[in-house]
Design a protein around this motif. Sequence first.
Motif, PDB file in Angstrom:
ATOM      1  N   UNK A 101       0.859  -1.175   0.000  1.00 39.74           N
ATOM      2  CA  UNK A 101       0.000   0.000   0.000  1.00 39.74           C
ATOM      3  C   UNK A 101       0.897   1.227   0.000  1.00 39.74           C
ATOM      4  N   UNK A 102       0.515   2.238  -0.765  1.00 41.81           N
ATOM      5  CA  UNK A 102       1.246   3.508  -0.776  1.00 41.81           C
ATOM      6  C   UNK A 102       0.384   4.530  -0.052  1.00 41.81           C
ATOM      7  N   UNK A 153      -8.986   6.948  -0.716  1.00 42.52           N
ATOM      8  CA  UNK A 153      -8.196   5.914  -1.357  1.00 42.52           C
ATOM      9  C   UNK A 153      -8.830   5.267  -2.565  1.00 42.52           C
ATOM     10  N   UNK A 154      -8.080   4.357  -3.159  1.00 40.49           N
ATOM     11  CA  UNK A 154      -8.502   3.558  -4.302  1.00 40.49           C
ATOM     12  C   UNK A 154      -7.392   2.577  -4.646  1.00 40.49           C
ATOM     13  N   UNK A 170      -7.592   2.952 -12.984  1.00 48.03           N
ATOM     14  CA  UNK A 170      -6.772   4.133 -13.206  1.00 48.03           C
ATOM     15  C   UNK A 170      -7.520   5.406 -12.880  1.00 48.03           C
ATOM     16  N   UNK A 171      -8.824   5.426 -13.161  1.00 44.31           N
ATOM     17  CA  UNK A 171      -9.629   6.617 -12.866  1.00 44.31           C
ATOM     18  C   UNK A 171      -9.600   6.956 -11.381  1.00 44.31           C
ATOM     19  N   UNK A 172      -9.733   5.930 -10.535  1.00 43.89           N
ATOM     20  CA  UNK A 172      -9.717   6.174  -9.098  1.00 43.89           C
ATOM     21  C   UNK A 172      -8.363   6.654  -8.612  1.00 43.89           C
ATOM     22  N   UNK A 173      -7.290   6.056  -9.142  1.00 45.32           N
ATOM     23  CA  UNK A 173      -5.940   6.442  -8.728  1.00 45.32           C
ATOM     24  C   UNK A 173      -5.671   7.906  -9.024  1.00 45.32           C
ATOM     25  N   UNK A 222      -5.237  10.934   4.939  1.00 49.31           N
ATOM     26  CA  UNK A 222      -4.414   9.813   4.493  1.00 49.31           C
ATOM     27  C   UNK A 222      -4.866   9.431   3.089  1.00 49.31           C
ATOM     28  N   UNK A 223      -3.961   9.573   2.133  1.00 49.10           N
ATOM     29  CA  UNK A 223      -4.218   9.174   0.748  1.00 49.10           C
ATOM     30  C   UNK A 223      -3.669   7.751   0.600  1.00 49.10           C
ATOM     31  N   UNK A 224      -4.569   6.774   0.448  1.00 51.15           N
ATOM     32  CA  UNK A 224      -4.160   5.364   0.493  1.00 51.15           C
ATOM     33  C   UNK A 224      -4.413   4.722  -0.869  1.00 51.15           C
TER      34      UNK A 224
END
Length: 481
Positions: A227-228, A245-246, A261-264, A286-288
């Motif tokens: 996870x990033x 997140x996504x 990809x759209x969610x990222x 927090x961007x997960x």
Amino acid sequence: MECQIFHCGTRYMNSEIDQRVVNEIFSASQAWENMQVLTDDIGSRLAGSCGEVAARDFIAETLDLYGVDEVNVEPFPHLGWECKGEELRVVDPVHRDILCCCAGLSPAADRLEAELIFLKKCDLEEVEARREELRGKIVVAPYHPVPRQVKMPIAAAAGAVALLEARSVAGGLQPARTCAFNRIGDIPTASISREDSDYLQRLAKRKGSVRLRLSLESVIEWQTSWNVVGLIRGREIEQEYVALGGHYDSWHVGSGAVDNGTGVVAVLEAARGLAQHKEHLRRGVRFIFFGVEELGLVGSWAYVHQHVNELDHAVLMINNDVGGRPIRLISAGFEGVRPLLSGVAQRARVDGIESPLDVEVGNPGWASDHFPFWAHGVPTAAIGCDQVDPNAGRYVHTPADTADKVYVAGLTECAAINAQLVCAFANAPLRPAPRKRREEMELLLDKFAWRQTLDTLSAWPPEALLARYFNGVPGRSVDSA
């Protein structure tokens, strides 16, 4: 009892900072460029592949470039899968090859021969009614309405020797999909096209019994994924946070543009805009970016496993999965979040939509990365999207899910709405909804009619799933909320 929202909450949602963030996103959006990097330059991002590693590094480097306070890459174990071969052939009453796509985590099939049988749904009711017919057969069932990972154990329990899932729409494609959640499936499983399913039904009608030969070869082994996580620290209420997140993985067959990809890129673009004004966020963000969603939401389960002692501080989890034109905001049974969602819905900027977005507090499903948070009683939300190209959603999990299917304006629109949601919940004077207790979640489980499906998936209660996923793996806790 859920906390009440005071009218002053509206002041935070309509703040000057909120508008600055939105204007920054619309005026200098990098969403489309990031989409092309993710899907055209990197491409397929199957868990365990070089593409997954490249996407991980791209996301981490981009978050750092955008100026969030901290970026962490958090490893976790998972059962990895790689397809090495797939072959399907009609052997009686004619000889004909049929294209198929091996399901994720399917066991091997070594020239398995059996008669086929067609089912309309392959749900518990239908399988029980036809149990005697299924034994020793290869089941052919449609993609919808029952998920493959639910059909597979139901068919296996009735004695079927394999499952072929037929795509529900035309186009000659065989969609990739896992047949089990982070475990090896019970019977060999693959997908076929709508056209080939129709052909097999015509053949059976004309000739009677149809016999197939199926060969599947996979490598299944324990691997590490990541996870990033990008952090913006809260300036006033340091412990509390909003999670946005996504998932960044895709299937091996294509570049996963619409899914996900759209969610990222919507989350990345929201991070860029919010980082420009991070000093004005009372609570943290927090961007997960989750790994291994496609094989069983493994990354999001890993996150709640590794951070379970921090979930009391989660004000909201916003999930981004399969974007398009935003048309509604959704929460799963947390009425306390409705006022803030409604405020954002009234002010969202979406091309071609003049009226406020719809707001729903209902059933968002269990098959995406909000669910592990929801299962632990954390309020969740999502942006419901419509596909401007009616065919775009049909291509997910296939080689045709490419960047040209993406509604480009929706990337920035979703990013802006994400940022507005973060501003609303991070700056609210009081928490809009408390974390729910287990008994409350059990009631919602029954209200949404999820229990039978989750039992079939061995996905409830959460501590049992976490023990199965991460048994013996160091973690803070697998205790229930």
